[in-house]
Scaffold this motif. Sequence first.
Motif, mmCIF file in Angstrom:
data_model
loop_
_atom_site.group_PDB
_atom_site.id
_atom_site.type_symbol
_atom_site.label_atom_id
_atom_site.label_comp_id
_atom_site.label_asym_id
_atom_site.label_seq_id
_atom_site.Cartn_x
_atom_site.Cartn_y
_atom_site.Cartn_z
ATOM 1 N N TRP A 50 3.056 8.440 3.260
ATOM 2 C CA TRP A 50 2.136 7.974 4.300
ATOM 3 C C TRP A 50 2.760 6.720 4.899
ATOM 4 C CZ3 TRP A 50 -1.962 4.199 5.008
ATOM 5 C CH2 TRP A 50 -2.877 4.559 6.013
ATOM 6 N N PRO A 51 2.897 6.644 6.219
ATOM 7 C CA PRO A 51 3.768 5.639 6.839
ATOM 8 C C PRO A 51 3.214 4.228 7.010
ATOM 9 C CG PRO A 51 2.863 7.088 8.510
ATOM 10 C CD PRO A 51 2.388 7.616 7.181
ATOM 11 N N TRP A 52 1.976 3.977 6.633
ATOM 12 C CA TRP A 52 1.409 2.653 6.887
ATOM 13 C C TRP A 52 0.997 1.971 5.591
ATOM 14 C CZ3 TRP A 52 -0.646 6.891 9.787
ATOM 15 C CH2 TRP A 52 -0.063 7.019 11.056
ATOM 16 N N GLY A 53 0.949 0.670 5.622
ATOM 17 C CA GLY A 53 0.505 -0.095 4.462
ATOM 18 C C GLY A 53 1.659 -0.769 3.748
ATOM 19 N N PRO A 54 1.320 -1.630 2.806
ATOM 20 C CA PRO A 54 2.331 -2.426 2.115
ATOM 21 C C PRO A 54 3.070 -1.679 1.009
ATOM 22 C CG PRO A 54 0.163 -2.982 1.301
ATOM 23 C CD PRO A 54 -0.033 -2.002 2.433
ATOM 24 N N GLY A 55 2.672 -0.459 0.723
ATOM 25 C CA GLY A 55 3.281 0.306 -0.364
ATOM 26 C C GLY A 55 2.246 0.615 -1.415
ATOM 27 N N GLY A 56 2.499 1.632 -2.200
ATOM 28 C CA GLY A 56 1.544 2.031 -3.223
ATOM 29 C C GLY A 56 0.645 3.138 -2.726
ATOM 30 N N ALA A 57 -0.616 3.100 -3.135
ATOM 31 C CA ALA A 57 -1.541 4.180 -2.807
ATOM 32 C C ALA A 57 -2.940 3.629 -2.556
ATOM 33 C CB ALA A 57 -1.574 5.191 -3.948
ATOM 34 N N GLU A 69 7.035 9.016 -2.841
ATOM 35 C CA GLU A 69 7.318 10.444 -2.993
ATOM 36 C C GLU A 69 6.474 11.118 -4.063
ATOM 37 O OE1 GLU A 69 9.428 12.273 -1.180
ATOM 38 O OE2 GLU A 69 10.044 10.570 0.037
ATOM 39 N N THR A 70 6.079 10.379 -5.098
ATOM 40 C CA THR A 70 5.327 10.955 -6.211
ATOM 41 C C THR A 70 4.403 9.905 -6.810
ATOM 42 O OG1 THR A 70 5.474 11.981 -8.399
ATOM 43 C CG2 THR A 70 7.234 10.451 -7.816
ATOM 44 N N LEU A 71 3.253 10.359 -7.295
ATOM 45 C CA LEU A 71 2.326 9.452 -7.977
ATOM 46 C C LEU A 71 2.744 9.200 -9.418
ATOM 47 C CD1 LEU A 71 -1.125 10.765 -6.721
ATOM 48 C CD2 LEU A 71 0.009 8.646 -6.069
ATOM 49 N N GLU A 72 3.721 9.935 -9.890
ATOM 50 C CA GLU A 72 4.180 9.788 -11.282
ATOM 51 C C GLU A 72 5.205 8.652 -11.383
ATOM 52 O OE1 GLU A 72 2.656 11.397 -13.806
ATOM 53 O OE2 GLU A 72 1.372 12.063 -12.157
ATOM 54 N N VAL A 73 4.843 7.499 -10.856
ATOM 55 C CA VAL A 73 5.704 6.321 -10.923
ATOM 56 C C VAL A 73 5.011 5.249 -11.755
ATOM 57 C CG1 VAL A 73 6.869 6.757 -8.739
ATOM 58 C CG2 VAL A 73 4.808 5.374 -8.758
ATOM 59 N N GLY A 93 -0.522 7.482 -10.605
ATOM 60 C CA GLY A 93 -1.417 8.630 -10.452
ATOM 61 C C GLY A 93 -2.646 8.545 -11.339
ATOM 62 N N ASP A 94 -2.488 8.011 -12.545
ATOM 63 C CA ASP A 94 -3.635 7.853 -13.448
ATOM 64 C C ASP A 94 -4.618 6.828 -12.889
ATOM 65 O OD1 ASP A 94 -2.448 9.697 -15.160
ATOM 66 O OD2 ASP A 94 -1.537 8.152 -16.415
ATOM 67 N N HIS A 95 -4.101 5.737 -12.341
ATOM 68 C CA HIS A 95 -4.945 4.703 -11.730
ATOM 69 C C HIS A 95 -5.731 5.301 -10.552
ATOM 70 C CE1 HIS A 95 -5.883 0.555 -10.307
ATOM 71 N NE2 HIS A 95 -5.844 1.160 -9.121
ATOM 72 N N GLU A 96 -5.037 6.050 -9.691
ATOM 73 C CA GLU A 96 -5.703 6.624 -8.518
ATOM 74 C C GLU A 96 -6.704 7.704 -8.917
ATOM 75 O OE1 GLU A 96 -5.547 5.136 -5.621
ATOM 76 O OE2 GLU A 96 -4.059 3.767 -6.466
ATOM 77 N N ARG A 97 -6.426 8.459 -9.987
ATOM 78 C CA ARG A 97 -7.374 9.470 -10.466
ATOM 79 C C ARG A 97 -8.699 8.801 -10.849
ATOM 80 N NH1 ARG A 97 -5.557 11.156 -15.275
ATOM 81 N NH2 ARG A 97 -3.771 12.113 -14.279
ATOM 82 N N ALA A 98 -8.636 7.628 -11.450
ATOM 83 C CA ALA A 98 -9.863 6.902 -11.799
ATOM 84 C C ALA A 98 -10.670 6.594 -10.541
ATOM 85 C CB ALA A 98 -9.531 5.615 -12.551
ATOM 86 N N HIS A 99 -10.000 6.209 -9.468
ATOM 87 C CA HIS A 99 -10.729 5.947 -8.215
ATOM 88 C C HIS A 99 -11.355 7.230 -7.674
ATOM 89 C CE1 HIS A 99 -9.719 1.795 -8.020
ATOM 90 N NE2 HIS A 99 -8.430 1.969 -7.754
ATOM 91 N N VAL A 100 -10.661 8.362 -7.790
ATOM 92 C CA VAL A 100 -11.249 9.638 -7.362
ATOM 93 C C VAL A 100 -12.536 9.889 -8.143
ATOM 94 C CG1 VAL A 100 -10.938 12.151 -7.325
ATOM 95 C CG2 VAL A 100 -9.064 10.662 -6.593
#
Length: 145
Positions: A50-57, A69-73, A93-100
């Motif tokens: 995704w092209p915008w933002g400071p990096g991350g998710a 490229e991958t959430l497995e970082v 990816g685990d952190h973002e899954r918690a937000h989901v």
Amino acid sequence: MARRAVLGSLGVAWALPNTLLGLVAGGAGLAFGARARLDRRTCALVFHRWPWGPGGAMTLGNVILHTGETLEVSCATYAHRAGLCEDPIIVLGDHERAHVYQYMALGPLFLPLYLACGGISVRNRFERAADRYARTGRGWWPWPG
């Protein structure tokens, strides 16, 4: 198993207003090189590169906008980055899954509550809970039980 499927479907429906925001933002990113992929593990449609933002998710409902490229970082927890402790490295990816999961439980209430708790900050109980879940696999709910 059927109960879990029903609860999951209800959570997806409850999070739909936020998911729609994510789909609009992710869809805009497609024109600039983003790639969409359904990730069953995180229960989300992930827009990688995704092209915008400071990096991350960033998570919006059942959509994750990710600059890589991958959430497995590997990444550091908010508290670790703030110098408050020496937490072990977690998987993004685990952190973002918690937000989901948080969105699926709180639906349209998530964003106002998240912002009221301090936004993107180590002080935000939603971020601390997501870090805890990423470290332990438990505890994504932002309030003590």
